[in-house]
Design a protein around this motif. Structure first.
Motif, PDB file in Angstrom:
ATOM      1  N   UNK A  62       0.836  -1.202   0.000  1.00 32.00           N
ATOM      2  CA  UNK A  62       0.000   0.000   0.000  1.00 32.00           C
ATOM      3  C   UNK A  62       0.873   1.254   0.000  1.00 32.00           C
ATOM      4  N   UNK A  63       0.314   2.333  -0.526  1.00 31.74           N
ATOM      5  CA  UNK A  63       0.980   3.625  -0.442  1.00 31.74           C
ATOM      6  C   UNK A  63       2.103   3.846  -1.421  1.00 31.74           C
ATOM      7  N   UNK A  64       2.031   3.228  -2.614  1.00 39.52           N
ATOM      8  CA  UNK A  64       3.080   3.385  -3.621  1.00 39.52           C
ATOM      9  C   UNK A  64       2.493   3.811  -4.959  1.00 39.52           C
ATOM     10  N   UNK A  65       3.295   4.506  -5.763  1.00 35.47           N
ATOM     11  CA  UNK A  65       2.953   4.786  -7.153  1.00 35.47           C
ATOM     12  C   UNK A  65       3.926   3.972  -7.999  1.00 35.47           C
ATOM     13  N   UNK A  66       3.382   3.042  -8.765  1.00 33.54           N
ATOM     14  CA  UNK A  66       4.195   2.024  -9.428  1.00 33.54           C
ATOM     15  C   UNK A  66       3.999   2.086 -10.934  1.00 33.54           C
ATOM     16  N   UNK A  67       5.087   2.147 -11.674  1.00 30.99           N
ATOM     17  CA  UNK A  67       5.025   2.103 -13.123  1.00 30.99           C
ATOM     18  C   UNK A  67       5.077   0.673 -13.610  1.00 30.99           C
ATOM     19  N   UNK A  68       4.083   0.270 -14.412  1.00 30.93           N
ATOM     20  CA  UNK A  68       4.066  -1.055 -15.044  1.00 30.93           C
ATOM     21  C   UNK A  68       4.556  -0.861 -16.471  1.00 30.93           C
ATOM     22  N   UNK A  69       5.776  -1.327 -16.738  1.00 29.07           N
ATOM     23  CA  UNK A  69       6.479  -0.954 -17.969  1.00 29.07           C
ATOM     24  C   UNK A  69       6.879  -2.177 -18.772  1.00 29.07           C
ATOM     25  N   UNK A  70       6.916  -1.994 -20.079  1.00 29.97           N
ATOM     26  CA  UNK A  70       7.335  -3.064 -20.972  1.00 29.97           C
ATOM     27  C   UNK A  70       6.877  -2.772 -22.383  1.00 29.97           C
ATOM     28  N   UNK A  71       7.452  -3.458 -23.375  1.00 29.38           N
ATOM     29  CA  UNK A  71       7.089  -3.213 -24.773  1.00 29.38           C
ATOM     30  C   UNK A  71       5.690  -3.728 -25.081  1.00 29.38           C
ATOM     31  N   UNK A  72       5.159  -3.321 -26.231  1.00 32.16           N
ATOM     32  CA  UNK A  72       3.860  -3.829 -26.672  1.00 32.16           C
ATOM     33  C   UNK A  72       3.882  -5.354 -26.733  1.00 32.16           C
ATOM     34  N   UNK A  73       2.790  -5.964 -26.271  1.00 35.92           N
ATOM     35  CA  UNK A  73       2.675  -7.414 -26.340  1.00 35.92           C
ATOM     36  C   UNK A  73       3.349  -8.166 -25.218  1.00 35.92           C
TER      37      UNK A  73
END
Length: 253
Positions: free
Chosen positions: A50-61
């Motif tokens: 809890x309490x985080x801002x998280x980037x979900x990253x990766x190329x298309x597909x």
């Protein structure tokens, strides 16, 4: 609007043990029929606090949107499990997740004010005052019909509706992809100033340089698998690079 996402939402309160992880993935897999051994999501194990801002990253597909849909209960895993506050996706978990899909789902025939009323009716944690405040700040008329708005403005309206909830988990799939650069800073400020600090935001995007200053952590996915889950500070201190630079190097090969 896809009412299947909201029809079964109970008005009863959800009591949460703060010691239970907000989001937990256990050996999560998703295989689409007719694709043989190909896995869109492959044996993912992850605990999101809890309490985080998280980037979900990766190329298309790489499986980001498939993962997001499983967390929201829109796709069933082939195997493994998703737990939100210790529960599998169900009407109770929809109460605590505020989800912005990649594609706009708003009803073009409705006025902006009608969409605000619609969300206020379905979600007891929705703040009408907050929604109208953000609409005013972006100069969007509440009397405008959605069909008269540009694609970018519709996406702004949808983001405003999502961020006007007081949720435990916000999942935003490409929230700034369709808006002009001048509006991106405001939208990012809207995201970080209009959520409960005890909540977590998972933000999927390709525009890493635009968002990395607001991120606490990053998840890198590749070919359906979890490649890396670490803090932004660790990348900067251990690698001596920005998240954007490190991302480009990791996915260059």
């Amino acid at each position: 609007m896809d009412t299947n996402q909201t029809n079964n939402i109970s008005k009863d309160p959800v009591y949460v043990d703060s010691n239970i992880p907000l989001l937990q993935l256990n050996d999560l897999c998703k295989r689409y029929p007719g694709m043989g051994t190909y896995m869109s999501v492959f044996h993912m194990n992850l605990i999101i606090p809890r309490g985080r801002i998280i980037g979900l990253l990766g190329p298309n597909g790489c499986g980001k949107t498939t993962l997001i849909k499983m967390i929201n209960g829109l796709l069933a895993p082939t195997s493994g499990s998703v737990l939100i506050n210790g529960m599998a996706p169900c009407p109770a978990t929809k109460k605590v997740i505020s989800y912005l899909p990649e594609r706009t789902y708003l009803d073009n025939g409705m006025k902006v004010s009608q969409m605000v009323e619609y969300f206020a009716d379905f979600y007891e944690d929705f703040s009408t005052e907050k929604a109208y405040g953000m609409l005013g700040a972006l100069g969007i008329s509440s009397d405008a019909r959605l069909k008269t708005l540009s694609k970018g403005t519709k996406e702004k309206v949808q983001l405003i509706l999502v961020m006007s909830r007081q949720a435990d988990l916000y999942i935003l799939d490409e929230p700034i992809a369709g808006v002009d650069p001048a509006a991106r800073d405001y939208i990012l400020r809207t995201i970080i100033t209009n959520y409960n600090p005890g909540s977590t935001i998972i933000l999927s995007t390709h525009l890493i340089s635009d968002i990395e200053n607001v991120l606490d952590d990053v998840i890198f996915m590749k070919n359906g698998s979890l490649m890396l889950y670490t803090s932004v500070d660790s990348i900067r201190s251990q690698m001596g690079k920005s998240v954007d630079t490190y991302f480009r190097e990791v996915y260059a090969c």
